[in-house]
Design a protein around this motif. Structure first.
Motif, PDB file in Angstrom:
ATOM      1  N   ILE A  21       0.832  -1.190   0.000  1.00  0.00           N
ATOM      2  CA  ILE A  21       0.000   0.000   0.000  1.00  0.00           C
ATOM      3  C   ILE A  21       0.874   1.250   0.000  1.00  0.00           C
ATOM      4  O   ILE A  21       0.654   2.174  -0.785  1.00  0.00           O
ATOM      5  N   ILE A  22       1.898   1.268   0.865  1.00  0.00           N
ATOM      6  CA  ILE A  22       2.780   2.435   0.905  1.00  0.00           C
ATOM      7  C   ILE A  22       3.490   2.594  -0.432  1.00  0.00           C
ATOM      8  O   ILE A  22       3.621   3.693  -0.969  1.00  0.00           O
ATOM      9  N   CYS A  23       3.907   1.460  -1.015  1.00  0.00           N
ATOM     10  CA  CYS A  23       4.601   1.498  -2.305  1.00  0.00           C
ATOM     11  C   CYS A  23       3.695   2.079  -3.378  1.00  0.00           C
ATOM     12  O   CYS A  23       4.132   2.913  -4.175  1.00  0.00           O
ATOM     13  N   ARG A  24       2.431   1.677  -3.419  1.00  0.00           N
ATOM     14  CA  ARG A  24       1.517   2.197  -4.444  1.00  0.00           C
ATOM     15  C   ARG A  24       1.249   3.672  -4.236  1.00  0.00           C
ATOM     16  O   ARG A  24       1.145   4.441  -5.192  1.00  0.00           O
ATOM     17  N   CYS A  25       1.101   4.091  -2.952  1.00  0.00           N
ATOM     18  CA  CYS A  25       0.901   5.522  -2.680  1.00  0.00           C
ATOM     19  C   CYS A  25       2.089   6.315  -3.201  1.00  0.00           C
ATOM     20  O   CYS A  25       1.932   7.373  -3.807  1.00  0.00           O
ATOM     21  N   GLU A  26       3.284   5.783  -2.960  1.00  0.00           N
ATOM     22  CA  GLU A  26       4.508   6.505  -3.330  1.00  0.00           C
ATOM     23  C   GLU A  26       4.692   6.508  -4.854  1.00  0.00           C
ATOM     24  O   GLU A  26       4.969   7.539  -5.460  1.00  0.00           O
ATOM     25  N   VAL A  27       4.532   5.319  -5.486  1.00  0.00           N
ATOM     26  CA  VAL A  27       4.858   5.198  -6.901  1.00  0.00           C
ATOM     27  C   VAL A  27       3.782   5.796  -7.781  1.00  0.00           C
ATOM     28  O   VAL A  27       4.074   6.465  -8.764  1.00  0.00           O
TER      29      VAL A  27
END
Lengths: 228, 206
Positions: free
Chosen positions: B115-121
């Motif tokens: 989830i954090i990765c998708r928010c960031e990317v």
């Protein structure tokens, strides 16, 4: 002091229910940073430290602020609404406050390592801020959460919370250093191409988990031995 | 697969196989290993994660112009944590037995790297529509991975699939598959298999 109880708790968290090999938390760091023994040991120490700080802070936050009828919030509520006899319950905020506490402690550790161990800071790279998202720390906080407050089955004091965090961190360090030792030798082995990297690491972890299953039940034996 | 601004459809398709969060990026491994003992738990976990992922991606995408670079991770984590609390209480209210079975792994969605990765990317850079389709694609990929792992573990470990008996009665349940080592083995070999298929495809096309 209930020394035997504390010893059993620590033994349980370190070896029997090892956070990586039994609860599967902290796998990202376990696979990402286990290539060199020194780095793995540094990571283990950082995680243990953050876990200890976060456990202390979140225990205090839950005990004084968030549990049903917590002293500090009750005091504030009574000041605002004198004469009301409802109980203040902020436990809905438990996870949010825990993750906030973890993020702040990681920031602290990051600043400390950057100032005093620049080489280690470079070696960690992106994995240092990622300690925030290391499930192991939040898992320890959730475990402590269950044991705080008057409604808990078996309420823990700050001593037990801190001990759980430190021994769980030691278990994590043990697992990641063992894995780094294997992976240093694995580089010379002829692993089939599709399994290289995470694949073979996970299978090795499976064998470790089998070895650690050997500890199952020892806690009951020890409890009998100490006459409990 | 490294274009500046992929379209919604590309984001959606990448999430399912080419950039599958679990098998290709090896993120979010913690729920994949922990709740893949049976299909029902895996599906519940997928729904919970998908809800959080879609909501968080939408919110982050809407406020992406207000984010300050050094504070963005904290904003991501607090947004995610709020939605996870909602899911946790919903699950406890409407599906209590599953809430007990999943236990601490529901609050652990907060630190699910996917989830954090998708928010960031994606979400902090692109518009709402792209962010939502990206979230749906990634959730489908996550669900696919979880269900395939859970199928292996449930069929080998207890001889059933989604509660229905499919192995013959003489099948000795391979209990190891339900225990932690089985999770590691299945996951390791599945990653190997996915890598193998990808390399086969590449060889064919070149």
């Amino acid at each position: 002091m209930d020394l035997i109880g504390l010893f059993l708790l620590a033994f349980n968290a370190t070896l029997i229910n090892n956070y990586v090999l039994h609860y599967f938390v902290g796998i990202c760091a376990y696979i990402g940073v286990s290539k060199r023994i020194e780095m793995a040991f540094g990571m283990g120490c950082a995680v243990t430290f953050v876990m200890g700080v976060a456990a202390m802070l979140s225990w205090s936050a839950i005990y004084f602020l968030l549990q049903p009828g917590a002293p500090l919030t009750s005091f504030i509520f009574k000041t605002i609404h004198p004469g009301s006899d409802s109980v203040v319950n902020l436990s809905v905020l438990n996870s949010i406050v825990s993750i906030f506490v973890i993020a702040s402690s990681v920031q602290l550790v990051e600043m400390y390592i950057r100032k005093f161990f620049p080489a280690l800071y470079k070696a960690f790279g992106v994995y240092l801020p990622l300690i925030t998202t290391n499930c192991a720390i939040l898992f320890a906080c959730i475990e402590i959460m269950k044991h705080v407050g008057k409604n808990a089955v078996e309420p823990w004091g700050l001593d037990k919370a801190l001990l759980l965090a430190i021994s769980a961190g030691m278990g994590f360090t043990l697992a990641i250093v063992l894995m780094a030792g294997i992976r240093e030798d694995l580089e010379n082995a002829d692993v089939p191409a599709p399994l290289q990297g995470p694949g073979i690491t996970l299978i090795t972890a499976g064998i470790f988990a089998m070895a650690f299953m050997g500890f199952t039940g020892i806690d009951r034996g020890l409890a009998v031995l100490f006459g409990r | 697969m490294s274009k500046e601004n992929p379209t919604a459809l590309e984001r959606f398709i990448w999430g399912i196989i080419p950039e599958n969060p679990i098998f290709r990026q090896v993120l979010g491994t913690c729920p994949a290993l922990a709740v893949s003992t049976d299909i029902k738990a895996a599906l519940t976990m997928t729904c919970a994660t998908a809800f959080v992922l879609i909501c968080a991606n939408t919110i982050i995408s809407l406020i992406r112009h207000l984010l300050k670079p050094h504070l963005r991770i904290v904003v991501f984590v607090l947004t995610i944590a709020s939605f996870v609390t909602i899911v946790d209480y919903l699950l406890a209210a409407f599906y209590y037995s599953m809430s007990l079975q999943l236990g601490p792994y529901v609050p652990l969605i907060i630190v699910n790297c996917i989830i954090i990765c998708r928010c960031e990317v994606c979400a902090s850079k692109q518009s709402v529509g792209v962010a939502i389709s990206d979230a749906i694609g990634q959730s489908l990929g996550f669900g696919l991975a979880l269900v395939s792992m859970a199928s292996f573990r449930e069929i080998l470990g207890s001889g059933t699939w989604c509660g229905f008996r499919i192995m013959p009665d003489s099948w000795p349940n391979w209990v190891l598959m339900l225990l932690p080592p089985g999770a590691f083995f299945v996951f390791g070999f599945l990653i190997g298999a996915v890598n193998w298929f990808t390399s086969l495809k590449k060889n064919k096309s070149s």
